[in-house]
Scaffold this motif. Structure first.
Motif, short mmCIF file in Angstrom:
data_model
loop_
_atom_site.label_atom_id
_atom_site.label_comp_id
_atom_site.label_asym_id
_atom_site.label_seq_id
_atom_site.Cartn_x
_atom_site.Cartn_y
_atom_site.Cartn_z
N ARG A 108 9.77 3.51 10.25
CA ARG A 108 10.41 4.60 9.53
C ARG A 108 11.92 4.71 9.83
O ARG A 108 12.70 5.20 9.01
CB ARG A 108 9.74 5.93 9.88
CG ARG A 108 10.26 7.13 9.06
CD ARG A 108 9.59 8.41 9.51
NE ARG A 108 8.14 8.34 9.29
CZ ARG A 108 7.57 8.62 8.12
NH1 ARG A 108 8.31 8.99 7.09
NH2 ARG A 108 6.26 8.53 7.99
N THR B 271 13.53 -0.37 2.62
CA THR B 271 12.10 -0.64 2.56
C THR B 271 11.78 -2.12 2.68
O THR B 271 10.77 -2.50 3.28
CB THR B 271 11.50 -0.10 1.25
OG1 THR B 271 12.12 -0.77 0.13
CG2 THR B 271 11.70 1.41 1.13
N ASP C 157 2.79 -2.22 5.48
CA ASP C 157 3.89 -1.90 4.55
C ASP C 157 3.79 -0.43 4.12
O ASP C 157 3.49 -0.12 2.96
CB ASP C 157 3.80 -2.83 3.34
CG ASP C 157 4.92 -2.63 2.33
OD1 ASP C 157 5.94 -2.01 2.70
OD2 ASP C 157 4.75 -3.07 1.18
N PHE D 152 5.99 1.81 3.45
CA PHE D 152 7.04 2.41 2.62
C PHE D 152 7.28 1.65 1.31
O PHE D 152 8.29 1.85 0.64
CB PHE D 152 8.34 2.52 3.43
CG PHE D 152 8.16 3.29 4.71
CD1 PHE D 152 7.96 4.66 4.69
CD2 PHE D 152 8.12 2.62 5.93
CE1 PHE D 152 7.77 5.36 5.86
CE2 PHE D 152 7.93 3.32 7.11
CZ PHE D 152 7.75 4.70 7.08
N GLY E 157 7.78 -1.65 0.71
CA GLY E 157 8.79 -2.71 0.70
C GLY E 157 8.39 -3.91 -0.13
O GLY E 157 9.22 -4.52 -0.80
N ASP F 137 9.09 -3.21 -3.70
CA ASP F 137 10.53 -3.25 -3.98
C ASP F 137 11.05 -4.68 -4.01
O ASP F 137 11.99 -4.99 -4.76
CB ASP F 137 11.29 -2.41 -2.95
CG ASP F 137 11.20 -0.91 -3.24
OD1 ASP F 137 10.91 -0.55 -4.40
OD2 ASP F 137 11.45 -0.10 -2.32
N VAL G 234 14.55 3.79 3.32
CA VAL G 234 13.24 4.16 3.82
C VAL G 234 13.07 5.68 3.85
O VAL G 234 12.05 6.22 3.44
CB VAL G 234 13.02 3.57 5.23
CG1 VAL G 234 11.75 4.15 5.87
CG2 VAL G 234 12.93 2.05 5.17
#
Length: 430
Positions: A102, A107, A121, A123, A125, A128, A137
């Motif tokens: 975090r 991300t 994973d 967040f 990423g 993205d 993030v």
């Protein structure tokens, strides 16, 4: 599929994850240079007992005894002051992997790989990466000015990625709150130098400008945007746009860092041109020397970049009008550039001047005959046989004058043997 690194017996019994750029680049199918790891639920003593060597003072990071790779204990951070150093870190067995991820900037850099090859994973990423988006993030992005530099650098390295609008908004907030003013010069140069070596370095400066940070970090460069030039010489008109084009041409030709830096600063004098002298910019070469020195002093730029930046700033127009120079003037120019004693730096000078010429709208990849002409003149005048001159009894100042006369004569012969190239060859270019 179990990754190769997971077979290391030193990691047995530890909860270890590969994190950051190595995971990101592997998912993108790019080469992985270095790997960083996070250890969850362990203590410094546990790593030291396995031979890991502690480094750093702010938080527990250890080097693998064989590979030298970094293993950091999972940690959290809390804002406690201004700038990059204004954080309090906490690491301990109770800090989880998601808490550690975090605190990361983007991300795409907050994906972890477990020893069994599975990804953690939390967040988004991976999504993205698929969308080609750079996204923060957490709102803590706006607390650390280095994150803005890294965002601009990643936007340069991954030129096909867009920046999420909400991330740009946080970047602007970071600037508006004054966090950007607490960056140390060494870190600014470190990120900038790395960005300059990517394939589209102009994006680094465009992102900083879009966030409002360029005016704070490089006001000399920011001042060039919106400054007009003579359309006959510069169809792109805007000076800032011209500099960005020059920089990208130098990158496309895979030039060294000093060449790219010189491309960046060669026209800084145009930001100081009085309104009455726009758009001609007469004398901008010498006017740019103080701004180049100011940038170098402020960011602690290495000497090789500083020297070439100043030479290109002062003499790039001399290079463009090389066909118009008298033989004696051209010899003096080669001496000022130290072309005979420092041929590698002279070649870098020519490369920067070539990028300047080709960094004009419609000129990318076009021939630059003046650059080749200077290269041939430097080679023709580099070595003078002094034995016949000393045999005549010449020495001291008289010998120096004779060597100068021979160089001028060689320049004249090469000039007179040059075929006519047409109106495109002579300079008076700005």
């Amino acid at each position: 599929m179990r990754p190769d690194w997971a077979a290391d017996p030193l990691l047995d019994g530890l909860e270890v994850y590969r994190v950051g750029g190595a995971v990101r680049d592997a998912l993108l199918g790019r080469p992985v240079a270095d790997s960083d790891f996070v250890v969850v639920g362990a203590t410094p003593e546990a790593l030291a007992e396995r031979g890991f060597r502690p480094v750093g003072q702010d938080f527990p990071v250890f080097l693998h005894p064989d590979s030298g790779e970094e293993f950091a204990l999972a940690r959290t951070e809390r804002k406690s002051g201004r700038g990059y150093a204004g954080f309090t870190f906490h690491a301990g067995p109770g800090v989880g992997l998601e808490e550690d991820l975090r605190r990361r900037d983007l991300t795409v850099n907050a994906i972890a790989e477990a020893r069994d090859g599975s990804l953690v994973d939390p967040f988004g990423g991976r999504a993205d990466l698929d969308r080609r988006v750079l996204r923060h993030v957490s709102p803590a992005f706006a607390e650390d000015p280095v994150r803005l530099l890294r965002l601009a650098r990643f936007a340069t390295r991954f030129a096909e990625f867009a920046i999420a609008e909400e991330t740009l908004a946080l970047a602007r907030k970071l600037v508006d709150d004054g966090e950007i003013d607490h960056l140390v010069p060494e870190r600014v140069w470190q990120e900038m130098a790395r960005a300059l070596m990517h394939r589209r370095p102009s994006r680094f400066f465009r992102v900083l400008r879009e966030a409002g940070a360029l005016a704070r970090l490089l006001p000399e460069l920011d001042a060039l945007f919106g400054v007009p030039q003579v359309a006959r010489w510069h169809p792109e008109i805007d000076t800032g746009e011209h500099v960005m084009r020059v920089l990208d041409v130098a990158a496309a030709d895979d030039r060294a860092l000093p060449v790219r830096f010189a491309a960046l600063v060669h026209d800084l004098g145009k930001g100081l041109t009085p309104a009455a002298d726009l758009p001609a910019h007469r004398g901008h070469e010498r006017a740019g020397l103080d701004p180049v020195r100011a940038v170098c002093d402020r960011l602690k730029v290495p000497n090789a970049c500083r020297e070439l930046g100043l030479l290109v700033c002062e003499h790039h127009l001399d290079a463009h009008r090389a066909f118009d120079l008298r033989p004696a003037t051209l010899v003096r120019l080669l001496r000022k550039l130290d072309a005979w004693r420092r041929p590698e730096r002279f070649e870098h000078f020519l490369q920067a001047c070539q990028a300047d010429r080709q960094g004009r709208k419609g000129r990318v990849g076009s021939p630059v005959p003046t650059v080749d002409y200077l290269r041939r003149q430097a080679a023709a005048t580099a070595s003078i046989d002094v034995e016949p001159l000393t045999a005549k009894g010449l020495s001291g100042a008289a010998l120096g004058k004779a060597i100068e006369a021979e160089r001028i004569a060689r320049v004249r012969r090469l000039r007179d043997a040059r075929p006519a190239i047409g109106k495109d060859a002579p300079g008076r270019l700005r």
